[in-house]
Every structure is written in C-alpha cells, then in structure tokens.
Design an enzyme around this catalytic site. Sequence first.
Site, PDB file in Angstrom:
ATOM      1  N   ARG A 114      28.947 -36.505 -15.380  1.00 56.06           N
ATOM      2  CA  ARG A 114      28.316 -36.553 -16.692  1.00 56.06           C
ATOM      3  C   ARG A 114      28.405 -37.968 -17.246  1.00 56.06           C
ATOM      4  NH1 ARG A 114      25.811 -32.923 -15.766  1.00 56.06           N
ATOM      5  NH2 ARG A 114      25.805 -30.792 -16.558  1.00 56.06           N
ATOM      6  N   GLU A 153      19.835 -41.224 -21.140  1.00 58.88           N
ATOM      7  CA  GLU A 153      18.896 -41.138 -20.027  1.00 58.88           C
ATOM      8  C   GLU A 153      17.495 -40.828 -20.546  1.00 58.88           C
ATOM      9  OE1 GLU A 153      20.592 -38.217 -17.412  1.00 58.88           O
ATOM     10  OE2 GLU A 153      22.279 -39.504 -16.842  1.00 58.88           O
ATOM     11  N   HIS A 204      20.189 -39.625 -11.884  1.00 57.27           N
ATOM     12  CA  HIS A 204      20.657 -38.267 -12.174  1.00 57.27           C
ATOM     13  C   HIS A 204      20.041 -37.256 -11.194  1.00 57.27           C
ATOM     14  CE1 HIS A 204      22.357 -35.623 -15.629  1.00 57.27           C
ATOM     15  NE2 HIS A 204      22.562 -35.058 -14.450  1.00 57.27           N
TER      16      HIS A 204
END
Length: 530
Positions: free
Chosen positions: A235, A264, A282
Amino acid sequence: MSKYKIVVCDHIHQAGLDFLQKQNDVEFVNYSNLKKDELLEKLKDADVAITRSSTDVDEKFINAASKLKAVVRAGVGVDNVDIDACSKKGIIVMNVPTANTIAAVELTMAHIINSVRNFPGANNQLKKERIWKREDWYGTELKGKTIGIVGFGNIGSKVAARAKAFEMEVIAYDPYVKDSTIIDAGVICAKHIDDILKCDIITVHTPKNSETKNMITKNEIAKMKDGVILINCARGGLYNEDDILEAAKSKKIRWLGLDVFNKEPAIDNPLLDLDNIYVTPHIGANTLESQEKIALQAASIAVESARGSSYPNALNLAIKENEIPAFIKPYLDLSQKLAFFLSQITKEAIRSINITCSGKLTPYAESFGTFAALGMLKHSLGDSINYVNALFVAKDRGINININTKDSLSSVYKNLITIEITTIEKTISISGCVFDDDKLRIIYINGFCIDVEPSGKIILFRNTDVPGVIGNVGKIMENHNINITDFRLGRNKEVKEALAVIIVDDDITDNILDELRNIKACISVGYAIL
C-alpha cells in the site's frame, strides 16, 4: 420464485459474469459501461452490488440503492467504500482478500530480484543504446542476504517461503501473528520492528491504517544499513515518500522497488526521477489468473450474500476485528453456513442450538453464537434478521443457544465446529472444518463421515444401505434433466444406513423431492441452497 438482483458496477473478468449468469435464482445486470451518474439511477432494486476501485460506495450510492443488502469489493482495498455509512444502513461490506495473493507475492519477488541485478538498466542499455558492456552490471546475490518482512499474513508468509528457497535468512515482524506461526515456518521471529531495520532487504506486507501509515520514516532509515534495499508492493504510504526520496538520493537506500504510491496515478512523483528506483504502476493483482479468481470469488460471495447463507470476508460484522485472528474468520463463516443448512433441512420450529468448538477454536467460542444464530434464523426470517439482532430474536423465540468447547472432537481434524439443532421432532448435527487456503468443508452429518464443500444446491438423502439406491436416485435426476455436479456418500455399517450429499446445477422442485421419498430404501430427504 422471485430472483435476487445483483448489479456489477465495474468491469470484472468474464468468468465472474458467466458464474452469475448460471444462477437460476439470480438476476444479474452488468452496468460496468455506464457513467457513474447513470449507474445511480439503476440501483434502486439491487440486492447486492459488485464494485471495484472505479465506483465510490458513498452517501449518494447508498441512498440510491435503497434495497441493498451487501457490497462486494472485487479486490482487497476498500478505500472507496464508506464502511461506516454502510453499517448504519445495515449493508454488509465484503472484499476478496486472497485471490491475488500469488500475483502480489510474485511481483514482490520480481522487485527483490531486480533490486540486486538491475535488469531494467541492463535491458535499456542493450536495447535502446545498443551498448554491450557487461562490466556495468555487476549485481549481488540473494543467497546469504537477510530479508526483513513486515506483516506475516497471506502474502508476507509466502514471500518468506520463496526467500528461503533462495537461501536467504528471513526475519519477520507481525505483532498480530503468534510467534509460533512464524517460527514453525522456519523464519526468525522479530520482537520489535527495529530488528527488521538491520536487514539487507526490507519488504512490507501490511494493510494501510493509522498504525502502519508512515511506519518507515527518516528515524527508522537512520537505523538501517548503508545500502539497504526497500520494497513496497502493498500500500502507498507505508513508507514516508519524502524521507525515502532523500535517503535514496544519498544512496543510504541503494535501491527502491515500488508498486504503490501515496497518490496514484503517480506520473509526477519525484521518486520517478531517481536512477536507483524501479517502479510499476500498481500491478500487484494484474495477472490473468488473479483477475479470474477475483471475479469468480466476488461473484460467488455476491450470490451467497444475496441468498443470506453467509457473508465471507465481511468487514463490518458484529465482532471486534482486532480480537479475532485471521484463521478464525473462515470458521465464523462456516458456522453460519452450517446452521443455515440445517435450518433448511429441518424446516421445523427450532428449540435449541448447540455449538461445540474444538482445538484452537476454543478461546474464541463465544464469537460463534451470533453467526450460528443468524444462519439458523435466516431461512425463516429473511432480511429482517442480521448480525445485530440475531441473538435477541433467538432469545425472544425461546431458542436456547449453548456454546461448548472440547480439546478435540476428532483425531483427524484438530479444529472442528459442530452445530446441533433440536426441534420438537428430532435432533440433527453437522460438523465442519477449514482446510488450507480457507476451503470450507462439511465433515460429518449426524455421525456420517462426509467430505463436501458447503456451497450450491444440495440434496441430503438418507437411506437403508441396500443395492440399487444410487441408481434409482440418478434415474430420477436424469428424468428431470438435473445435472449432478458432486455426489458424496457416507455409510454407517452398524445401523446399515447411508447418507448421500448430492450437489446439483438445477433447482429441485417438491415433486422431485417426493419422487426421491418414494424410493423404497429412503429414510429421509432434505434440500438446501447455500
């Protein structure tokens, strides 16, 4: 029979859509291509919603979905779900926490291997610059290095296993995991996070919360080795980005491997300007296999929650999450399923329910009462029963709920949960356990040994143990074009009886059940949908 309505709000793998399409008691609608304001107009009659990161389950969403019973987040993170608001409306929130485990583990290993060999640099020099300079690319070996793993759950423990295969020394820190669990995995158990800071490579595998946000700052970095390698595929925000930026510039951190960021998409993040960082956007869950698993699990969870048989991976249940270890949660789900199953099989007024836990379940025995009570009452009370009122409703109805513990109920299955329901006419019991990877199984029914998954449309057929019974049952199914997907048989030679658990694809009508009862050897027939 009215159908449950499940809406798919975001794109999921086709396998999940196909699963929903096959459920005879489900009407599913794919709204993934709708604009979000148009989606809100379609939620009024939804029983369950499947979402991903593109849909915010906020006040507008919740108010628009006035009949909503459950939300399934097809993935791990629920940052876009207002769990408190859902709880106030009685909406159960679930996620799919393990389907992408292997994908995340393997991406972590890719970052670790790259950190010691710098594959992108070598690749770019040869492919883009057309330069062949082997002397530029001396790396180091993983063998003999020490890796520190913060978080020893599904992902962290599997990273540890792979690191051991590379002959690394592995140290893990997780205050919420028993020391014995870490030690039994052949891993050194750190008593404090400072023990991790001495390692050559550090990787984090924890959720992001108030305790873990900025767990690594300049203070922790100062205690690390010069030339340490940091990995984060969990994370964004577990590492303080300002502090790791400065440490990477000074080469205190020799290499950073990041798949996640505070904000993001991270297209303007200053970390991207450094040469000693390898980044991915990601993609921890981005494998074809994991996306299929996520979609199938999300669809299965949505169906089970629509039917009310269970709420796997629920995040807002009436239990204290920090007091319940991870291995107990599947057993809570199992206890609800077992009770729900028995309530459909008996179809009589229930006088008492006995819950017996064994093995490592015994310290948490009291937690099973609510789940079993909900499962027991769900078939008769439908949506009026929930985790908040289940025990009160049972008491008002005069149903005694007794919770018992034993050291072990079986020499084979060390951790068992047994649910016994007593009505005016009879008593019926069922036992189950959880296998690796949280596989729920029914192990015993009324003393008959049966190994079967508690899922789907299930016929319970008890008969005298004589030849020809299985053939007669199969013939009836064939006559009604019913496909049998699983058939499990338990026998009791002492009383010369057998018990069959038959899982089918299609709905079973009362007429079919009557035909089964008319088989000469039949003692009893029950039917349940889980």
